[in-house]
Design a protein around this motif. Structure first.
Motif, PDB file in Angstrom:
ATOM      1  N   ARG A  41      -1.335   2.059 -20.291  1.00 14.42           N
ATOM      2  CA  ARG A  41      -1.719   1.967 -21.699  1.00 14.42           C
ATOM      3  C   ARG A  41      -0.605   1.300 -22.503  1.00 14.42           C
ATOM      4  O   ARG A  41      -0.864   0.437 -23.345  1.00 14.42           O
ATOM      5  CB  ARG A  41      -2.016   3.365 -22.238  1.00 14.42           C
ATOM      6  N   SER A  42       0.633   1.672 -22.228  1.00 16.17           N
ATOM      7  CA  SER A  42       1.764   1.062 -22.937  1.00 16.17           C
ATOM      8  C   SER A  42       1.877  -0.424 -22.622  1.00 16.17           C
ATOM      9  O   SER A  42       2.135  -1.233 -23.521  1.00 16.17           O
ATOM     10  CB  SER A  42       3.068   1.763 -22.555  1.00 16.17           C
ATOM     11  N   TRP A  44      -0.579  -2.429 -21.718  1.00 20.21           N
ATOM     12  CA  TRP A  44      -1.692  -3.085 -22.385  1.00 20.21           C
ATOM     13  C   TRP A  44      -1.383  -3.291 -23.868  1.00 20.21           C
ATOM     14  O   TRP A  44      -1.589  -4.369 -24.408  1.00 20.21           O
ATOM     15  CB  TRP A  44      -2.967  -2.248 -22.223  1.00 20.21           C
ATOM     16  N   TYR A  45      -0.870  -2.251 -24.503  1.00 22.78           N
ATOM     17  CA  TYR A  45      -0.571  -2.337 -25.929  1.00 22.78           C
ATOM     18  C   TYR A  45       0.522  -3.383 -26.184  1.00 22.78           C
ATOM     19  O   TYR A  45       0.425  -4.171 -27.129  1.00 22.78           O
ATOM     20  CB  TYR A  45      -0.131  -0.964 -26.461  1.00 22.78           C
ATOM     21  N   THR A  49      -0.254  -6.622 -28.655  1.00 24.35           N
ATOM     22  CA  THR A  49       0.410  -6.700 -29.956  1.00 24.35           C
ATOM     23  C   THR A  49       0.724  -8.142 -30.366  1.00 24.35           C
ATOM     24  O   THR A  49       0.409  -8.538 -31.498  1.00 24.35           O
ATOM     25  CB  THR A  49       1.673  -5.826 -29.965  1.00 24.35           C
ATOM     26  N   MET A  62      -1.405   2.704 -31.423  1.00 23.99           N
ATOM     27  CA  MET A  62      -1.408   2.941 -29.974  1.00 23.99           C
ATOM     28  C   MET A  62      -2.386   4.063 -29.661  1.00 23.99           C
ATOM     29  O   MET A  62      -2.310   5.134 -30.255  1.00 23.99           O
ATOM     30  CB  MET A  62      -0.003   3.332 -29.523  1.00 23.99           C
TER      31      MET A  62
END
Length: 94
Positions: A41-42, A44-45, A49, A62
């Protein structure tokens, strides 16, 4: 008789030990999975961004789970065969 009781007690102890071991292993695997999910998830974020910035937009916050994932309830048994028997109580198909 005492020998049978001792054998039953030993089998019960072994079963509880196996259940405990299984539950510990499942908890460790679930923890590892949640850590992997958070890392993905991190990533992907972090990737999304700059794309938002290039479009002149602010990225959404997030995503985070609203609550921890709960273990799934055990499967419920299938209804009895009698309740699924065609024609029981009348058939709508002829």
């Amino acid at each position: 008789m005492n020998e049978m009781q001792a054998q039953l007690d030993e089998e019960k102890r072994l079963r509880h030990e196996l259940e405990r071991s299984f539950e510990e292993r499942m908890a460790a695997e679930r923890s590892q999975w949640l850590q992997t999910l958070a890392a993905e998830r991190s990533q992907w974020y972090a990737m999304m961004t700059p794309l938002y910035a290039a479009m002149g937009q602010t990225p959404p916050p997030m995503p985070t789970p609203s609550r921890p994932l709960a273990p799934q309830a055990p499967n419920t048994p299938y209804p009895s065969e009698g309740s699924n028997t065609p024609g029981a109580g009348g058939s709508h198909f002829g």
